[in-house]
Each structure stands twice: as C-alpha cells, then as structure tokens.
Design a protein around this motif. Structure first.
Motif, short mmCIF file in Angstrom:
data_model
loop_
_atom_site.label_atom_id
_atom_site.label_comp_id
_atom_site.label_asym_id
_atom_site.label_seq_id
_atom_site.Cartn_x
_atom_site.Cartn_y
_atom_site.Cartn_z
N THR A 34 14.72 31.90 -26.79
CA THR A 34 14.39 30.49 -26.98
C THR A 34 15.68 29.74 -27.21
N ASP A 35 15.59 28.40 -27.16
CA ASP A 35 16.79 27.60 -27.38
C ASP A 35 17.11 27.59 -28.86
N VAL A 36 18.37 27.41 -29.20
CA VAL A 36 18.75 27.35 -30.62
C VAL A 36 18.36 26.01 -31.22
N THR A 37 18.54 24.96 -30.45
CA THR A 37 18.45 23.62 -31.02
C THR A 37 17.66 22.72 -30.09
N PHE A 38 16.38 22.71 -30.23
CA PHE A 38 15.61 21.84 -29.36
C PHE A 38 14.36 21.36 -30.09
N ALA A 39 14.61 20.64 -31.19
CA ALA A 39 13.49 20.09 -31.94
C ALA A 39 12.78 19.06 -31.07
N PRO A 40 11.45 18.99 -31.13
CA PRO A 40 10.55 19.70 -32.03
C PRO A 40 9.99 20.99 -31.43
N PHE A 41 10.60 21.47 -30.34
CA PHE A 41 10.03 22.68 -29.72
C PHE A 41 10.53 23.96 -30.40
N GLU A 42 11.83 23.98 -30.71
CA GLU A 42 12.35 25.12 -31.48
C GLU A 42 13.57 24.68 -32.27
N PHE A 43 13.56 24.96 -33.52
CA PHE A 43 14.69 24.66 -34.39
C PHE A 43 14.49 25.42 -35.70
N GLN A 44 15.56 25.51 -36.47
CA GLN A 44 15.47 26.22 -37.74
C GLN A 44 15.19 25.21 -38.84
N ASN A 45 14.22 25.51 -39.70
CA ASN A 45 14.01 24.63 -40.84
C ASN A 45 14.98 25.01 -41.95
N GLU A 46 14.89 24.30 -43.07
CA GLU A 46 15.88 24.52 -44.12
C GLU A 46 15.72 25.87 -44.80
N ALA A 85 22.61 9.86 -9.97
CA ALA A 85 23.99 9.75 -9.53
C ALA A 85 24.10 9.53 -8.02
N GLU A 86 23.00 9.83 -7.31
CA GLU A 86 23.02 9.56 -5.86
C GLU A 86 22.92 8.06 -5.60
N ASP A 87 22.22 7.35 -6.49
CA ASP A 87 22.03 5.91 -6.29
C ASP A 87 23.08 5.08 -7.02
N TYR A 88 23.57 5.60 -8.13
CA TYR A 88 24.53 4.81 -8.93
C TYR A 88 25.81 5.60 -9.11
N ASP A 89 26.86 4.86 -9.46
CA ASP A 89 28.16 5.50 -9.70
C ASP A 89 28.20 6.00 -11.14
N ILE A 90 27.77 7.25 -11.34
CA ILE A 90 27.63 7.79 -12.70
C ILE A 90 28.51 9.03 -12.88
N ALA A 91 29.22 9.09 -14.00
CA ALA A 91 29.92 10.33 -14.36
C ALA A 91 29.00 11.13 -15.28
N ILE A 92 29.01 12.45 -15.14
CA ILE A 92 28.10 13.28 -15.94
C ILE A 92 28.88 14.25 -16.82
N SER A 93 28.57 14.23 -18.12
CA SER A 93 29.15 15.21 -19.05
C SER A 93 28.10 16.26 -19.36
N GLN A 94 28.49 17.53 -19.26
CA GLN A 94 27.53 18.61 -19.47
C GLN A 94 27.70 19.24 -20.85
N PHE A 95 26.59 19.45 -21.54
CA PHE A 95 26.65 20.05 -22.87
C PHE A 95 25.75 21.27 -22.95
N GLU A 96 26.05 22.12 -23.94
CA GLU A 96 25.30 23.36 -24.10
C GLU A 96 24.08 23.21 -24.99
N ASP A 97 24.06 22.21 -25.87
CA ASP A 97 22.88 22.04 -26.69
C ASP A 97 22.62 20.57 -26.95
N SER A 98 21.38 20.27 -27.34
CA SER A 98 20.93 18.89 -27.43
C SER A 98 21.68 18.12 -28.50
N ALA A 99 21.87 18.74 -29.66
CA ALA A 99 22.48 18.03 -30.78
C ALA A 99 23.86 17.50 -30.39
#
Lengths: 242, 482
Positions: free
Chosen positions: B41-53, B161-175
């Motif tokens: 599962t993903d580490v950080t994807f609230a509210p689908f999966e995340f660690q509570n306190e 990005a096909e329609d607009y001039d957009i730069a994309i930054s890729q990340f490993e997790d949502s937070a």
C-alpha cells in the motif's frame, strides 16, 4: 664450514643492473664487513641474502639450501637469518617486549611465560631490560637499534645481517650499538655487516669486502685491505673517508 | 589449519547472528507462510492509507481490506511503500497484491489483474488558497504542476500539457507534492479528488479552481496471472461488505461531515505526539547503519587487502569491485537489489535485507579504498622487518601492517560511518521506515512539513554529533601509544 654462499648473483631494477655477478662465501662464525661508496649495491647485496630483494640470476645458498629455489619455504629459512635495518623498523604499535616475542609466539607456538623469559634474556643481553614495557616512540635511536637487534635474535638465528645499523644514529649513540654487535661477534655469531664504521671493520671483521658499481672489487683481511689496498678504486675510497 | 577453519566458522556464525538479531532473515517469506498475503500500500495517501498517531495504518483502503479479509478468512500483512515502488514490487512478485487507491487504467491492466472497482474517483486540480491567478485550466500556460509518479493524476497532467504550456514536477508521495505547492515551487497539484478534499478538510490551504474530473475507478490489483484466489476472495468479500453496510460506514468515517479534524499542534506538540514513532524510526536507522557498517568493515578490509597484495589477479578483482560499486548511485543500487535481483533469480528479499545488502555493498567499496590508502601509508620497512623474521605474508599483514593502517584510517572511518548513517535515509525509497520515512509518514497525517523536517534534521544532527564525540574518544585512546 660454509654457512652462506652467493653464486654469480645478478640483480636489476628495471634497466639498471645494480649487482653484476657476485660470488661470496661466509664460513660459520665469520664476521664479514662490506664497505663501499653509496650506490655501489652493498645494501641490495645484503638484502638478497635473505631474499628481501628478488634475485634475477644466480643463487643464494644457506646451509646447503638454495633460497632461490621456489620449492623452498623461504619463511622457514628466514627464521634462521636475523636482519637489522638502518631505520630500526620497530613495530610502533607494540611495546618492546611484544616487539621481541611476537615472531616466536606466532611461529614457535611459544607460551606467554616462555616468550617473556626469552624476551627478558634477550633484552638483558642488549642492556635494555628496564624498557620491556616501553613503546618504541619513547626510546632514543641507540635504544631502538638495540631492541631491534634483540628482536632479530628472537628466532635464534645462526646468521645475522646488518644493513648500515648505525647510519641513522646520532654520533653519541653509535658506540652502544657497536658494543652489542661486538659481543655478538665474540659469541661466535656468523655476521654480514654493511657499514661505514671503519673502526668496527678494522677491529671486528675477519674479512672486509670492498664493493663498487655492483661488483666486488677487492676482499681481504682488515690488515690487507686497510693497510695495503691493491685496487686503485679501493685506495680512492679509503683516502676519502679516513 | 584448524585454527584458520575455526576462525572462518566464527565469522560465519557472527554474520548469521547479526542477521538473525536484526531480523533480516525472518521477513523472507517461505513456502510455509504462503497463507499470509503480503499486500503493498502507499505510505502516505490519506484518507485511503496513512499512519495515525498511534503508529497504526488506517484509512479507507486499510479498513476495507481488513473487513474483506475478515469476511473471507485470509491472513495478510501490509507493506507500505511509495506508490511507484509498490507497482514495481507487485510486478517483481515481491508482494502478492496492492491496494493503494489505484485507478483501473488500460495500461495497468496490461501488467496487473484488477478486482471489481470499489471506489469512484477522478483527478482534480488544486492551487494555493491565496492564488487568485488560476481560475480554470486556461490559466495554466507557463505554469508548473506537481504530480505523483505513476498516478492517474500524472496522466491527466500529461493530457493537459498537450493543450497548455505546462512544466511538470514529479514526486514520490502526496505530502511532498502538497508541500511543493504550498512552498510556491509548483503553481498547482493534480491529485485524486477524495484525497485532496480530505487534506483540505484537515487544514491544508488549497482550493479547487475547477470541478473534479470523473470516470476513475479504484481497484485492488494482483500481478498478471498471480494469486487468482486472492482476487476472487477480494471480489466476494467486497460484495458482502457493500451488502451489509460496512463499506458505507468506512467511507463515512473518513469522508463524511462527521469525520474528525486532526488538531494542528505546535512544534513541541508535534514532537511529543510523534516521539514514539520517531524513536522507532531512529532505531531502525541505527540498526541499518551498524549492521551494514560491521559487514562493510570486514568485507572492505578484505577487498582493501586484495588491492595491496602482490597478486595481480586479486588487485584486478578489488579494482573491479570498487569501480562498479562506487560508480552506481546508492538509490539505483537499492532499486536494483529490491526489484531487479528478485526478478533475475526468482527469489524474494525483504526490503530490510535488500537495504542492508545495498548499504553494505556501497560502504564496502569506500572502506576498501580507505584500507588501501591506509596500508600504503604504512612504511614498507614494517613489512620487510616482519618478513625478515620469517613471518608469512598474511601473518605479517595481520599482526604488523594492518593494525598500523587501522590507526591511520580511523578519522576517515569515522567520517564514513557518518556518511553511511545519513545514506540510510535513501533506503526509504524501497519502503524501509527509517527516520526520514517516519518523518514523511507523520507529515502525511499532520500536514506539518515545515516543523517536521526541522525535527528530523535535528535528531540526525544530535545522533551524529554524539557518535562522532564517542568515536573521537576511542580514537584518542588508540593513539595514546604513538
């Protein structure tokens, strides 16, 4: 009886031939001193006698065993040939007693007590028994070399090689090292000594060898060599240093 | 001869003991444990999966899986890792299934078999609350969008990005992606609507300029042709929990109006509330470091000695090892160990084992170089003196040269230890929850990245300072005799 013999010994460093066919015979109990100008190959010659330098041609024979034969166990033979270096080469991470007892403990499976007894006896013989627990860094040059001699004796060798043992010493310390060497010679040790100490050569040597440019130029008793040198190069050398 | 063999077996036992102690051997799943499924599962994807306190994994996916497993009577173990790492783990058969709010797409169906869809969703564009500039997709020209690697959101951004001039930054997790927008690096983020809505509800200062896209459905996945019975059970269980209302209860708990809003704590509150998790992460960081460093010290010494021997063959072996292992970035090596090796050899390796191996291989190369340098720095008269006494080469090296080389090497070894400790953070990419990953997980539930990274950085600093002080004291003791 011949203890050590070299036959047509040749040695090169790259293209430079430093030993050009050396024949020497040392009989049991004899003290042979090798003299000569720096670069004459005398240290290299000495280092070939226990194969610290690889020999290119010729043979080194100790007690009828050919050291250059790859089938021989060189480690076994070296136990019988002690060596003393110009720069002492004491092991700085071990104290004086451990410097001496390390090899016998490793090679003769000597117990701690037996090794300590042996070490104490050897340190006594070089006058260093009060420094058994000291580390080399706290010793003077003369003391270091005396410990180094005791260490070289620890495997109870029949032959001792000395490679300019007093050259790195302050003048006032030369005497104490030479005294130890004299005692060793008087006790009948077979010794080959490379040195600039002509006094020692004159007094202690049975034979003196003069080397120049990788060759033995002249050999004879101290009286012959110092008193009546035959070769011009020998005369030149002696004129310069005496 | 007998002492040599004895020593070898002692090293072997020591190695085994270390492996057992750290549990690196135990997580490898054998045939006997086949009934326990490993589910990514993903580490950080609230509210689908995340660690509570309390450090437990919660969320819609997690509870749904639990409900279905209970209904169908199968055992499973959850393996949280970054989303893209999870996809690779599933493909490499490192895990049996994956539940991570994963949209069912034609591309993914080529690699995986999906369950019946269990949630309907779609990507949405989010911008900072105070961003007045972007009110529709048309305002995106010249802007940067943050997306998460391998998600349907990333695909949607590519379409935009096909329609607009957009730069994309890729990340490993949502937070991290949200933080990038909040920090002003990216102008907007594309993320699944329910996840984004939940984050905003929890206090994230973002808003939606456009209505969410629709048509994305989440499914549970197994690798193509693998574990068909697991998929069947999931489908049967899903039908049951939909039928008896459990499903609605779960969704209501996280997305309903009554769902709890986590209080935003201050700096010390955040530290206090997560102290347990942080210490667990720190302990894992230290175990990784110590085990890898111990292995590397032995292996590095051997390889360093190889390069110092007169044997040309051993020189070349050492040279090849160092060249290869120094030439590969740690993160690539970690992926190679965890994803490529299992596929090549058909074996399973736990993330922790893969992490230890990766770190050890890498550190060994550096220590080997330090050993080589240390040996070269010892005066050659030392070896000559030892050999002239009749000591064989190996004994002379061990008793005379190596101890002196070690003293010379100590400062650089301490330095290497610090580097190895910090490098453990890179292993978070294969799902090892060490200190850095722990920080990410806490951010995913608290949305307080600013304070959290200060806390994590501070813990590293304190530990490394303490360890350095300790090693300096050891160094002084060893040097006393010189």
């Amino acid at each position: 009886m011949t203890k050590l013999r070299t036959e047509a010994l040749r040695k090169s460093f790259g293209d430079l031939e430093v030993l050009k066919g050396l024949d020497l015979e040392v009989t049991e109990g004899e003290v042979v001193v090798i003299i000569g100008p720096s670069g004459s190959g005398k240290s290299t010659f000495l280092r070939c006698m226990n194969l610290l330098e690889e020999v290119n041609e010729g043979r080194v024979i100790v007690d009828d065993v050919d050291l250059t034969d790859p089938k021989q166990d060189i480690n076994k033979i070296r136990q019988n040939i002690g060596m003393v270096f110009q720069q002492f080469n004491l092991f700085p991470h071990l104290n004086v007693m451990e410097n001496i007892t390390m090899a016998p403990k490793q090679l003769k499976d000597l117990s701690g007590d037996d090794a300590r007894t042996l070490g104490t006896r050897l340190l006594d013989s070089v006058g260093m028994s009060d420094k058994a627990d000291a580390y080399p860094s706290s010793l003077s040059g003369g003391q270091k070399q005396r410990v180094a001699i005791a260490r070289a004796l620890a495997m109870e060798p029949d032959i001792m090689l000395f490679d300019e043992p007093t050259s790195a010493l302050d003048p006032e310390m030369v005497g104490e090292v030479l005294a130890v060497m004299k005692k060793l010679a008087q006790d009948g040790m077979t010794m080959v000594v490379v040195t600039h100490e002509m006094g020692f050569a004159r007094e202690m040597a049975d034979r003196v060898i003069f080397m120049d440019e990788g060759l033995i130029v002249e050999k004879g008793t101290p009286e012959q060599l110092f008193g009546d040198p035959q070769n011009e190069r020998t005369r030149d050398f002696l004129d310069k240093i005496l | 001869m007998s002492t040599k063999r004895k020593r070898q077996s002692i090293y072997g036992l020591l190695f085994l003991a270390i492996m057992l102690f750290t549990g690196t051997l135990s997580p490898v799943r054998g045939q006997a444990e086949e009934d326990t499924y490993l589910i990514a599962t993903d580490v950080t994807f609230a509210p689908f999966e995340f660690q509570n306190e309390e450090g437990e994994y919660v969320g819609i996916d997690v509870e749904l899986l639990a409900a279905i497993a209970e209904d169908q009577g199968f055992d499973y173990e959850l393996a949280p890792m970054n989303f893209s790492a999870g996809l690779q783990a599933l493909e490499a058969n490192q895990v049996d299934g994956m539940i991570a709010a994963m949209g069912i797409t034609p591309e993914r169906e080529e690699s995986f078999n999906f369950s019946d869809p269990y949630f309907e969703s779609g990507p949405v564009l989010a911008v900072r609350d105070d961003n007045a500039e972007i009110t529709s997709y048309d305002d995106l020209d010249g802007k940067t969008l943050a997306v998460k690697v391998g998600t349907t959101g990333a695909e949607f951004a590519a379409e935009l990005a096909e329609d607009y001039d957009i730069a994309i930054s890729q990340f490993e997790d949502s937070a991290t992606m949200y933080e990038d927008v909040l920090a002003g690096h990216s102008d907007g983020a594309i993320e699944d609507y329910p996840v984004m809505a939940y984050a905003i509800q929890q206090g994230l200062d973002l808003r939606f300029p456009e209505e969410p896209e629709l048509g994305d459905e989440y499914g549970f996945a197994v690798n193509q042709g693998q574990n068909p019975e697991l998929l069947e059970m999931f489908n049967a269980g899903l039908a049951n929990v939909l039928e008896d209302g459990t499903y609605d209860e779960i969704v209501e708990r996280y997305l309903g109006d009554s769902s709890e809003v986590a209080p935003r704590s201050g700096f010390f509150g955040l530290f206090q509330a997560n102290f347990g998790d942080l210490m667990t992460g720190l302990r894992r960081t230290l175990i990784l470091t110590l085990v890898a460093f111990a292995i590397s010290l032995v292996a590095g010494t051997i390889i360093g000695l190889f390069s110092a021997t007169p044997s040309k063959v051993l020189n070349v072996i050492a040279n090849i090892y160092v060249t290869i292992l120094r030439g590969i970035p740690l993160i690539v090596l970690a992926f190679f160990m965890y994803f490529t090796v299992p596929q090549l050899f058909g074996i399973q390796i736990s993330a922790f084992t893969a992490g230890i191996i990766t770190l050890s291989l890498n550190t060994t190369a550096y220590i080997a170089e330090q050993v080589r340098g240390g040996l070269a720095a010892v005066d050659k008269g030392q070896l000559e003196a030892a050999r002239s006494l009749g000591l064989p080469y190996a004994v002379a090296m061990r008793k005379v040269v190596l101890p002196q080389a070690v003293k010379i090497m100590i400062p650089s070894l301490i330095n290497q230890f610090v580097i190895t400790l910090k490098d453990t953070s890179i292993l978070s990419v294969i799902g090892i929850v060490e200190l850095t990953q722990t920080g990410r997980i806490i951010i995913a539930r608290s949305y307080q990245s600013g304070a959290m990274w200060i806390i994590v950085g501070f813990i590293y600093l304190v530990i490394i300072t303490l360890l350095t002080k300790l090693s300096n004291r050891v160094e002084r003791r060893l040097m006393r005799n010189d």
